[in-house]
Design an enzyme around this catalytic site. Sequence first.
Site, PDB file in Angstrom:
ATOM      1  N   THR A  63      63.037   1.596 -33.028  1.00 61.61           N
ATOM      2  CA  THR A  63      62.475   0.634 -33.868  1.00 61.61           C
ATOM      3  C   THR A  63      63.056   0.973 -35.521  1.00 61.61           C
ATOM      4  O   THR A  63      63.944   1.646 -35.634  1.00 61.61           O
ATOM      5  CB  THR A  63      60.853   0.520 -33.909  1.00 61.61           C
ATOM      6  OG1 THR A  63      60.372  -0.377 -34.631  1.00 61.61           O
ATOM      7  CG2 THR A  63      60.122   1.863 -34.691  1.00 61.61           C
ATOM      8  N   LYS A  67      67.697   0.259 -35.367  1.00 64.02           N
ATOM      9  CA  LYS A  67      68.003  -0.673 -34.165  1.00 64.02           C
ATOM     10  C   LYS A  67      69.533  -0.963 -34.158  1.00 64.02           C
ATOM     11  O   LYS A  67      69.959  -1.475 -33.147  1.00 64.02           O
ATOM     12  CB  LYS A  67      67.188  -2.046 -34.339  1.00 64.02           C
ATOM     13  CG  LYS A  67      65.749  -1.723 -34.029  1.00 64.02           C
ATOM     14  CD  LYS A  67      65.109  -3.111 -33.843  1.00 64.02           C
ATOM     15  CE  LYS A  67      63.771  -2.861 -33.496  1.00 64.02           C
ATOM     16  NZ  LYS A  67      63.120  -4.405 -33.097  1.00 64.02           N
ATOM     17  N   ASN A  88      66.905  -2.254 -28.860  1.00 66.31           N
ATOM     18  CA  ASN A  88      65.434  -1.536 -29.276  1.00 66.31           C
ATOM     19  C   ASN A  88      65.073  -0.765 -28.036  1.00 66.31           C
ATOM     20  O   ASN A  88      63.828  -0.036 -27.885  1.00 66.31           O
ATOM     21  CB  ASN A  88      64.400  -2.704 -29.185  1.00 66.31           C
ATOM     22  CG  ASN A  88      64.066  -3.471 -27.975  1.00 66.31           C
ATOM     23  OD1 ASN A  88      64.738  -3.181 -27.260  1.00 66.31           O
ATOM     24  ND2 ASN A  88      62.612  -4.015 -27.830  1.00 66.31           N
ATOM     25  N   ALA A 130      65.706 -14.402 -41.555  1.00 66.53           N
ATOM     26  CA  ALA A 130      67.299 -14.437 -41.171  1.00 66.53           C
ATOM     27  C   ALA A 130      67.845 -12.837 -41.030  1.00 66.53           C
ATOM     28  O   ALA A 130      68.739 -12.791 -40.903  1.00 66.53           O
ATOM     29  CB  ALA A 130      68.283 -14.971 -42.090  1.00 66.53           C
ATOM     30  N   GLY A 132      67.134  -9.018 -38.975  1.00 70.35           N
ATOM     31  CA  GLY A 132      67.155  -8.390 -37.478  1.00 70.35           C
ATOM     32  C   GLY A 132      66.201  -9.078 -36.552  1.00 70.35           C
ATOM     33  O   GLY A 132      66.471  -9.448 -35.309  1.00 70.35           O
ATOM     34  N   ARG A 154      64.505 -17.320 -47.172  1.00 69.97           N
ATOM     35  CA  ARG A 154      64.347 -17.250 -48.767  1.00 69.97           C
ATOM     36  C   ARG A 154      65.549 -17.176 -49.369  1.00 69.97           C
ATOM     37  O   ARG A 154      65.758 -18.011 -50.342  1.00 69.97           O
ATOM     38  CB  ARG A 154      63.554 -16.061 -49.013  1.00 69.97           C
ATOM     39  CG  ARG A 154      63.256 -15.669 -50.547  1.00 69.97           C
ATOM     40  CD  ARG A 154      62.545 -14.697 -50.892  1.00 69.97           C
ATOM     41  NE  ARG A 154      63.159 -13.404 -50.321  1.00 69.97           N
ATOM     42  CZ  ARG A 154      62.609 -12.237 -50.498  1.00 69.97           C
ATOM     43  NH1 ARG A 154      61.447 -12.239 -51.151  1.00 69.97           N
ATOM     44  NH2 ARG A 154      63.259 -10.880 -49.986  1.00 69.97           N
ATOM     45  N   THR A 155      66.660 -16.339 -48.928  1.00 71.63           N
ATOM     46  CA  THR A 155      67.860 -16.031 -49.421  1.00 71.63           C
ATOM     47  C   THR A 155      68.883 -17.083 -48.597  1.00 71.63           C
ATOM     48  O   THR A 155      69.278 -16.601 -47.578  1.00 71.63           O
ATOM     49  CB  THR A 155      68.355 -14.616 -49.482  1.00 71.63           C
ATOM     50  OG1 THR A 155      67.349 -13.882 -49.937  1.00 71.63           O
ATOM     51  CG2 THR A 155      69.751 -14.392 -50.253  1.00 71.63           C
ATOM     52  N   TYR A 230      51.574  -8.737 -36.412  1.00 70.18           N
ATOM     53  CA  TYR A 230      50.128  -8.747 -36.047  1.00 70.18           C
ATOM     54  C   TYR A 230      49.540  -7.622 -37.006  1.00 70.18           C
ATOM     55  O   TYR A 230      50.389  -6.679 -37.809  1.00 70.18           O
ATOM     56  CB  TYR A 230      50.031  -8.072 -34.788  1.00 70.18           C
ATOM     57  CG  TYR A 230      50.877  -6.824 -34.309  1.00 70.18           C
ATOM     58  CD1 TYR A 230      50.218  -5.511 -34.636  1.00 70.18           C
ATOM     59  CD2 TYR A 230      52.252  -6.785 -34.032  1.00 70.18           C
ATOM     60  CE1 TYR A 230      50.867  -4.447 -34.426  1.00 70.18           C
ATOM     61  CE2 TYR A 230      52.712  -5.646 -33.854  1.00 70.18           C
ATOM     62  CZ  TYR A 230      52.450  -4.341 -33.862  1.00 70.18           C
ATOM     63  OH  TYR A 230      52.930  -3.273 -33.757  1.00 70.18           O
ATOM     64  N   GLY A 253      51.672 -11.505 -33.020  1.00 68.88           N
ATOM     65  CA  GLY A 253      53.026 -10.749 -32.248  1.00 68.88           C
ATOM     66  C   GLY A 253      52.463  -9.664 -31.246  1.00 68.88           C
ATOM     67  O   GLY A 253      53.281  -9.079 -30.546  1.00 68.88           O
TER      68      GLY A 253
HETATM   69  P1  ATR Z   1      63.638  -7.541 -40.070  1.00 66.94           P
HETATM   70  O1  ATR Z   1      64.588  -6.462 -39.335  1.00 66.94           O
HETATM   71  O2  ATR Z   1      62.017  -7.136 -39.642  1.00 66.94           O
HETATM   72  O3  ATR Z   1      63.844  -8.880 -39.752  1.00 66.94           O
HETATM   73  P2  ATR Z   1      65.017  -7.643 -42.487  1.00 66.94           P
HETATM   74  O4  ATR Z   1      66.348  -7.822 -41.753  1.00 66.94           O
HETATM   75  O5  ATR Z   1      64.762  -6.904 -43.574  1.00 66.94           O
HETATM   76  O6  ATR Z   1      63.843  -7.174 -41.561  1.00 66.94           O
HETATM   77  O7  ATR Z   1      64.423  -8.993 -42.734  1.00 66.94           O
HETATM   78  C1  ATR Z   1      63.209  -9.440 -43.544  1.00 66.94           C
HETATM   79  C2  ATR Z   1      63.112 -10.961 -43.529  1.00 66.94           C
HETATM   80  O8  ATR Z   1      61.912 -11.209 -44.387  1.00 66.94           O
HETATM   81  C3  ATR Z   1      64.268 -11.601 -44.473  1.00 66.94           C
HETATM   82  O9  ATR Z   1      64.598 -12.807 -43.758  1.00 66.94           O
HETATM   83  C4  ATR Z   1      63.610 -11.901 -45.682  1.00 66.94           C
HETATM   84  O10 ATR Z   1      64.145 -12.796 -46.575  1.00 66.94           O
HETATM   85  P3  ATR Z   1      65.507 -12.527 -47.558  1.00 66.94           P
HETATM   86  O11 ATR Z   1      66.831 -12.572 -46.753  1.00 66.94           O
HETATM   87  O12 ATR Z   1      65.490 -13.401 -48.704  1.00 66.94           O
HETATM   88  O13 ATR Z   1      65.293 -11.234 -48.156  1.00 66.94           O
HETATM   89  C5  ATR Z   1      62.319 -12.017 -45.285  1.00 66.94           C
HETATM   90  N1  ATR Z   1      61.306 -11.788 -46.376  1.00 66.94           N
HETATM   91  C6  ATR Z   1      60.605 -10.551 -46.835  1.00 66.94           C
HETATM   92  N2  ATR Z   1      59.941 -10.585 -47.821  1.00 66.94           N
HETATM   93  C7  ATR Z   1      59.872 -12.199 -48.052  1.00 66.94           C
HETATM   94  C8  ATR Z   1      58.898 -12.936 -49.087  1.00 66.94           C
HETATM   95  N3  ATR Z   1      58.208 -12.278 -49.899  1.00 66.94           N
HETATM   96  N4  ATR Z   1      59.176 -14.369 -48.816  1.00 66.94           N
HETATM   97  C9  ATR Z   1      60.109 -14.771 -48.111  1.00 66.94           C
HETATM   98  N5  ATR Z   1      60.895 -14.021 -47.144  1.00 66.94           N
HETATM   99  C10 ATR Z   1      60.624 -12.777 -47.374  1.00 66.94           C
END
Ligand code: ATR
Length: 285
Positions: A63, A67, A88, A130, A132, A154-155, A230, A253
Site C-alpha cells: 500500500t 505501490k 498492490n 488523477a 495512483g 484539481r490540477t 471509507y 470503498g
Molecule cells: P492516490 O495514490 O491515493 O491517488 P495521489 O497520487 O497523491 O494519491 O493523488 C491524490 C489525488 O487527490 C490527486 O488527484 C489530487 O489532486 P492534485 O493532482 O490536484 O493534487 C487529489 N486531491 C488531494 N487533495 C485534494 C483537494 N483538497 N481537492 C481536490 N483534489 C485533491
Amino acid sequence: MKSYKLGVIGNPIEHSLSPKIHSIFAKQTNIQIDYQAYKVDGSDLELFIEDFFKSGGDGLNVTVPHKINCLNVADEYSTDVKAIGAANTLSFNKSTNKIYAHTTDGAGFVADAIKKDISIFDANILILGAGGAAQSIIPMIHAKHPASIVLDNRTQEKIQTVLDRFSLVKSDEPSTRAQLTDLKNFSKHRSLTDNINLVINTTSAGFDGPFSWNEDIFTTKDTIFYDLSYNKIDSSTPFLSWASQYSDQCHNGIGMLINQAALSFELWTGIKPDINIDENEIFNE
Ligand code: ATR
C-alpha cells in the site's frame, strides 16, 4: 497443514484493515495464515521484500507509498501492472524464485460494482482525481466497455499525463468503445441527454474541510456516487455527504477493499473466499 506467510507493507500501516480481512478469509476457508502488517520505510523497501520472500514468504499486499517502487524488485508483471505502473499484490513462486507483481484494485472495484448492480457497460463514468488510485481502476473499467471514461482533477495538467499513459485505452477504434477524455472535452461534445451515470471519487479532497467540486459534473438524480475511501466510524465520507444532496445512491470503498483483498487471497492460496462478510466484523478490534 501448510501455513501461508503473508503481510501488508506500507507507511503508515497501523490503521490497515487488511490483517483483519485476511484473518476472516482464513477462518472461513480453513486455511492457516500468518498475516502481519509491516511498517517499511522507502529506503528499506527492496531489501525488506527480498528478505521476506527468501525467508519463506508467500505473498505481500503493498500500500501507500510503495505501490510504484515495489516494482523494482519484481521479476514479472501482470498486464494491468504494466499498464498502470503500480502493484498492490506480490506473490512468490518458490520453484522459480521469482516475484510476481499483480494489481487487484481495479478488479476489486469492478467486482464490487457488479455486486451492487452498478452498470459500467455503456455508462458515462466520471473519475475525480488523477493520482495512483484513479489510474489503478482505469484498465478494468475500460475492459467493461463504458460509453466513456471522463477524468477531472484539481490540477488540470496532471490529466494529460493520465490520458497519455492510457493512450491505448483512448483509442477511438470501434472495437474499443470507451473514450478516455477529460471533463472539458466531454462537456464540449456531449448532447443534452448525455449525462454522467457514475461518479467515482479517488481524491483525498474533503478530509480537511467539507468536500466540494468546482466544475459542473452533469449528474442527474439517477447518478450513482462511489467513493474509493471509507471511514471506520460511519458509512459516509466527506465526498458521500456532499453527494447525498444529489442522489440517494452513494457507496463507500469498503466493498472494493474486501473484493481486492479476496482477489489477493485467491492469488496466494488458490482458494476464492466468500466476499459476503459482515463489515462490522472488520472494524471490531
Ligand atoms: P492516490 O495514490 O491515493 O491517488 P495521489 O497520487 O497523491 O494519491 O493523488 C491524490 C489525488 O487527490 C490527486 O488527484 C489530487 O489532486 P492534485 O493532482 O490536484 O493534487 C487529489 N486531491 C488531494 N487533495 C485534494 C483537494 N483538497 N481537492 C481536490 N483534489 C485533491
